[in-house]
Design a protein around this motif. Structure first.
Motif, PDB file in Angstrom:
ATOM      1  N   LYS A   1      38.626  52.296  35.141  1.00  0.00           N
ATOM      2  CA  LYS A   1      39.227  51.110  34.528  1.00  0.00           C
ATOM      3  C   LYS A   1      39.014  49.923  35.470  1.00  0.00           C
ATOM      4  O   LYS A   1      39.203  50.054  36.690  1.00  0.00           O
ATOM      5  CB  LYS A   1      40.717  51.337  34.303  1.00  0.00           C
ATOM      6  CG  LYS A   1      40.964  52.399  33.231  1.00  0.00           C
ATOM      7  CD  LYS A   1      42.151  52.067  32.380  1.00  0.00           C
ATOM      8  CE  LYS A   1      42.127  53.008  31.185  1.00  0.00           C
ATOM      9  NZ  LYS A   1      43.359  52.962  30.423  1.00  0.00           N
ATOM     10  N   ARG A   2      38.624  48.814  34.909  1.00  0.00           N
ATOM     11  CA  ARG A   2      38.277  47.655  35.744  1.00  0.00           C
ATOM     12  C   ARG A   2      39.402  47.291  36.704  1.00  0.00           C
ATOM     13  O   ARG A   2      39.154  47.004  37.885  1.00  0.00           O
ATOM     14  CB  ARG A   2      37.941  46.451  34.849  1.00  0.00           C
ATOM     15  CG  ARG A   2      37.506  45.218  35.629  1.00  0.00           C
ATOM     16  CD  ARG A   2      37.385  43.993  34.735  1.00  0.00           C
ATOM     17  NE  ARG A   2      38.559  43.781  33.908  1.00  0.00           N
ATOM     18  CZ  ARG A   2      39.703  43.260  34.339  1.00  0.00           C
ATOM     19  NH1 ARG A   2      39.837  42.891  35.595  1.00  0.00           N
ATOM     20  NH2 ARG A   2      40.736  43.113  33.527  1.00  0.00           N
ATOM     21  N   VAL A   3      40.643  47.319  36.217  1.00  0.00           N
ATOM     22  CA  VAL A   3      41.737  46.904  37.108  1.00  0.00           C
ATOM     23  C   VAL A   3      41.892  47.848  38.301  1.00  0.00           C
ATOM     24  O   VAL A   3      42.453  47.481  39.332  1.00  0.00           O
ATOM     25  CB  VAL A   3      43.098  46.805  36.368  1.00  0.00           C
ATOM     26  CG1 VAL A   3      43.116  45.628  35.429  1.00  0.00           C
ATOM     27  CG2 VAL A   3      43.448  48.105  35.670  1.00  0.00           C
ATOM     28  N   LEU A   4      41.397  49.079  38.144  1.00  0.00           N
ATOM     29  CA  LEU A   4      41.533  50.042  39.240  1.00  0.00           C
ATOM     30  C   LEU A   4      40.448  49.884  40.306  1.00  0.00           C
ATOM     31  O   LEU A   4      40.510  50.526  41.352  1.00  0.00           O
ATOM     32  CB  LEU A   4      41.536  51.469  38.687  1.00  0.00           C
ATOM     33  CG  LEU A   4      42.728  51.799  37.772  1.00  0.00           C
ATOM     34  CD1 LEU A   4      42.614  53.219  37.237  1.00  0.00           C
ATOM     35  CD2 LEU A   4      44.057  51.624  38.512  1.00  0.00           C
TER      36      LEU A   4
ATOM     37  N   ARG B   1      40.098  47.267  42.029  1.00  0.00           N
ATOM     38  CA  ARG B   1      40.840  46.620  43.103  1.00  0.00           C
ATOM     39  C   ARG B   1      41.832  47.595  43.741  1.00  0.00           C
ATOM     40  O   ARG B   1      42.011  47.617  44.956  1.00  0.00           O
ATOM     41  CB  ARG B   1      41.560  45.389  42.524  1.00  0.00           C
ATOM     42  CG  ARG B   1      42.121  44.478  43.562  1.00  0.00           C
ATOM     43  CD  ARG B   1      42.447  43.107  42.947  1.00  0.00           C
ATOM     44  NE  ARG B   1      43.454  42.448  43.750  1.00  0.00           N
ATOM     45  CZ  ARG B   1      44.758  42.623  43.577  1.00  0.00           C
ATOM     46  NH1 ARG B   1      45.197  43.403  42.624  1.00  0.00           N
ATOM     47  NH2 ARG B   1      45.620  41.992  44.344  1.00  0.00           N
ATOM     48  N   THR B   2      42.463  48.394  42.883  1.00  0.00           N
ATOM     49  CA  THR B   2      43.428  49.384  43.397  1.00  0.00           C
ATOM     50  C   THR B   2      42.731  50.342  44.354  1.00  0.00           C
ATOM     51  O   THR B   2      43.268  50.671  45.412  1.00  0.00           O
ATOM     52  CB  THR B   2      44.047  50.168  42.218  1.00  0.00           C
ATOM     53  OG1 THR B   2      44.592  49.235  41.291  1.00  0.00           O
ATOM     54  CG2 THR B   2      45.117  51.117  42.697  1.00  0.00           C
TER      55      THR B   2
END
Lengths: 84, 665
Positions: B453-456, B458-459
């Motif tokens: 997932k794109r947001v991950l 950064r995570t």
């Protein structure tokens, strides 16, 4: 403009694929909304993106309810000088 | 030992005791031989028997030494042995002092036996091409290189030569049972060498193998075991009807409960129960405990297989040609399925049924879960802060079952090392690049066959940042602490040793971590013929092992500036800053681990069964205890306290040792 809690509910609904109107303020991410641990991590990432903030994983993941998340995010926004 | 022929009295006693011989003149005995302890024995060929007096101990019971009810063919029996009820024959064996052989069918050595040495095992690739040669001194490192590094043909040629030469040296027409071993209730043993202090109980059939064993590291082969073409190393236990065919069972391993294994190698401290393994390279601490678990054509180490774990190496085209690599520290969940070829980065967790191939080598500590849509979803770095990873890292060194004179496999236990931290640096860089290149309206990205997932993205970088910083700061502070304790100046302690070797990339060679250049040098030395035999090869590995700390420090010195934007400097301000940063990042990490542990106490589902609502919490607390009183939680809490004290102490020491004026390294 949507409130912090509304935005939290909206993000939660998108991540967990549920109707935002069914999410109560005192809903527990795990027990009530069925968030698995991976989804919890995803929620933190989505909240960070939604509000433009950076949260400590340990503190963020210890928040268990939607209302708690709203309060926590509001506080972080204030600390980081971000308008919520 | 001096032997003599039987005297007349002894021969008469033996005849009275229903003994016979094909040629009495070929029976020799040592001083202390007692003919009264020999009865109903048929002697065939040349026989030597030592002193017969006293007892042997079998499972806590003292039994008289002696030879009874047996056909003995061309054997040497040492002092005070007990050989009883050999139903077919004991042939061509040298039996050492104090050995007990009782209730055995056939036990024989055939001319030209090599006792499992020289057997070629099709490891990893079931169709061949990565054969590993069994021999008594096989180490995880030797086997790994012979199996995996086929792209170094000159080195492979030398390794093959070493193994073959060693195996040829084991060729013998006679088997041996080492001092103090006991063999009881076994149907058939053919061409099997047995070391000292081994216990063999109720095995069904042992063919062409060696049971390495020492008095202080006795091996055990138990009930119903069928083994052929095998070597079992010191201190190993093979029990419970296990079936072994073409395999190496390393030091301290435990194989049992009907486990079935073929064409596989298990190195130090592996445990394999119930399930099945075919063509696997089980590096140190590979564990599979459950029924319905098949490990096939894979490379594993520090691995834990969930129940029903399975893989496919065969696409019904050119045969079973595919291989899989799960790098150190991986785990699979229940019914995890993987389709080879596939490569999974260190310390990752695999959940679900994966029908797509992927390569996550650059993304250690990840969670890889199969989605209902058939996609492989990865959360990069998530496993870095889980309770399981921390517990595993602590437990492996504590569970080293190897005893005896030599630990053949070199095992690097560090969870965080240039090997894993280097991967985190690479992974983090890749995630960052992809993040920069991906529009925010994109939901998921594909990376080497997995979906993130794109947001991950950064995570994942955040997780890796914690691991990278924690590791580098710990190394720097620990180096300074050592210097202070030794009365050495930090600036000299921070220098990279002349003998240290730097490589950006580190390798995990069968459980031993080393800079790539160390291996390249070893390979070159082998190709040049500098290492002539297995002993020299293993000494070279020991030297690499001895240089681990120096090499690691060279790596830290190289990468610290890359991460922190400045070099390691032995100045007071910098050291205090580093110590404070370590306190901060390590504390944050430990709190994340505690947060993960907390989850184990948040779900009370199923507790208080048959009780009232108030009983749920009571039942949970009675069974599981409380978060605060959990031993692991207490240990982490304690570490947090000790870390703070340690950093304060360090800062105080550094202030005293290093003058306020900046000292340049």
């Amino acid at each position: 403009m949507a409130t912090v809690e509304e935005r939290v509910k909206d993000v939660t609904a998108r991540v967990l694929n549920i109707d935002p109107t069914t999410i109560a303020s005192d809903a527990n991410f795990g027990a009530d909304l069925g968030a698995e641990s991976i989804q919890s991590v995803e929620l933190v990432a989505m909240f960070e993106e939604e509000f433009g903030i950076e949260m400590d994983e340990d503190q963020a993941l210890s928040v268990s309810t939607v209302g708690g998340a709203s309060e926590f995010i509001t506080k972080v926004c204030q600390q980081q000088g971000v308008e919520a | 030992m001096t032997y003599r022929k039987l005297n007349g009295d002894e021969r008469r006693v033996l005849l009275n005791n229903d003994c016979s011989a094909t040629d009495w003149d070929r029976i020799q005995v040592a001083e202390g031989f007692d003919a009264n302890r020999v009865d109903r024995v048929e002697f065939v060929g040349s026989i030597r028997i030592g002193k017969l007096a006293g007892h042997v101990q079998l499972d806590g019971i003292d039994k008289p030494a002696g030879v009874r009810s047996a056909t003995i063919v061309n054997c040497t029996l040492g002092d005070n042995v007990r050989v009883c009820n050999v139903r077919v024959h004991l042939a061509n064996y040298d039996v050492a002092d104090g050995v007990c052989i009782e209730d055995v069918g056939t036990m024989a050595t055939t001319p030209g036996a090599t006792f499992g040495n020289g057997v070629e095992v099709d490891v990893l690739n079931e169709s061949g091409g990565r054969e590993v040669t069994l021999f008594n001194e096989l180490s995880a490192q030797f086997a790994y290189l012979q199996c995996v590094h086929r792209f170094r043909p000159a080195m492979i040629e030398k390794l093959n030569e070493m193994a073959t030469t060693y195996a040829a040296g084991q060729l013998s027409d006679r088997g041996r049972v080492g001092r103090g071993s006991s063999i009881c209730s076994v149907d058939e043993i053919r061409d099997v060498q047995i070391g000292e202090g081994a216990r063999i109980r109720g095995a069904a059939r042992l063919l062409n193998g060696t049971v390495l064993s020492e008095q202080d590291a006795g091996s055990f082969v138990g009930s119903g075991v069928q083994a052929s073409d095998f070597i079992i190393a010191e201190g190993a236990s093979v029990d419970g009807g296990a079936i072994l065919k073409k395999c190496f069972i390393g030091q301290g391993c435990r194989i049992g409960q009907q486990f079935s294994v073929e064409s596989s190698l298990f190195f130090a401290n592996c445990e394999a129960l119930h399930g099945e393994a075919v063509a696997i390279f089980a590096g140190p601490y590979t564990v599979t405990h459950h029924k319905s678990t098949l490990l096939i054509a894979g490379l594993f180490s520090f691995f834990n297989a969930g129940s029903g774990t399975n893989q496919s190496n065969h696409m019904y085209k050119l045969g079973p040609v595919h291989e899989g690599k799960l790098e150190r520290g991986c785990k699979t969940g229940s019914f995890a399925y993987l389709m080879w070829p596939c490569r999974i980065g260190p310390f990752s967790i695999v959940l679900g049924k994966h029908k797509r191939r992927f390569d996550t080598a650059d993304f250690p500590f990840s969670l890889i879960e199969a989605g209902a849509d058939g996609n492989c979803n990865m959360v990069p770095g998530l496993n870095l802060t889980t309770v399981g990873t921390v517990r595993d890292g602590a437990k492996w060194p504590m569970r080293d079952q190897r005893l005896g004179s030599a630990r053949r496999d070199r095992v690097s236990f560090d969870v965080l090392s240039p090997f894993t931290v280097g991967r985190m640096l690479t992974g983090s860089g890749r995630l960052n690049k992809i993040q920069q290149e991906t529009a925010t309206d994109v939901d998921v990205v594909k990376i080497n066959g997995v979906q993130v997932k794109r947001v991950l993205l950064r995570t994942g970088q955040k997780f890796y940042k914690v691991g990278i910083e924690m590791y580098l700061l710990e190394q720097v502070v620990a180096q300074a602490e050592r210097a202070l304790a030794d009365g050495e100046s930090c600036s000299s302690a921070f220098a990279v040793a002349e003998e240290a070797v730097y490589s950006d990339e580190w390798l995990d060679i069968g459980g031993q971590l080393m800079p790539r250049r160390r291996l390249d040098d070893l390979s070159a030395r082998m190709a040049a013929g500098e290492l002539s035999d297995i002993r020299a090869f293993h000494q070279a590995l020991d030297s690499i092992d001895a240089a681990y700390a120096a090499d690691q420090w060279a790596w830290v010195r190289e990468h610290y500036p890359e991460v922190f934007g400045r070099d390691v400097v032995a100045a007071e301000d910098d050291m205090i800053e580093a110590a404070d940063a370590l306190l901060q990042v390590r504390s944050r990490y430990l709190r994340q681990v505690l947060a993960d542990a907390q989850k184990e106490f948040s779900d009370t589902s199923g507790f208080g069964h048959d009780g009232m609502p108030a009983d749920v919490a009571r039942d949970f607390t009675e069974v599981r205890g409380t978060f605060e009183q959990n031993r692991f939680v207490e240990e982490v809490q304690q570490e947090l306290v000790e870390l703070a004290s340690r950093i304060e102490r360090f800062k105080s020491d550094i202030r005293q040792a290093v003058p306020a004026k900046k000292q340049v390294s």
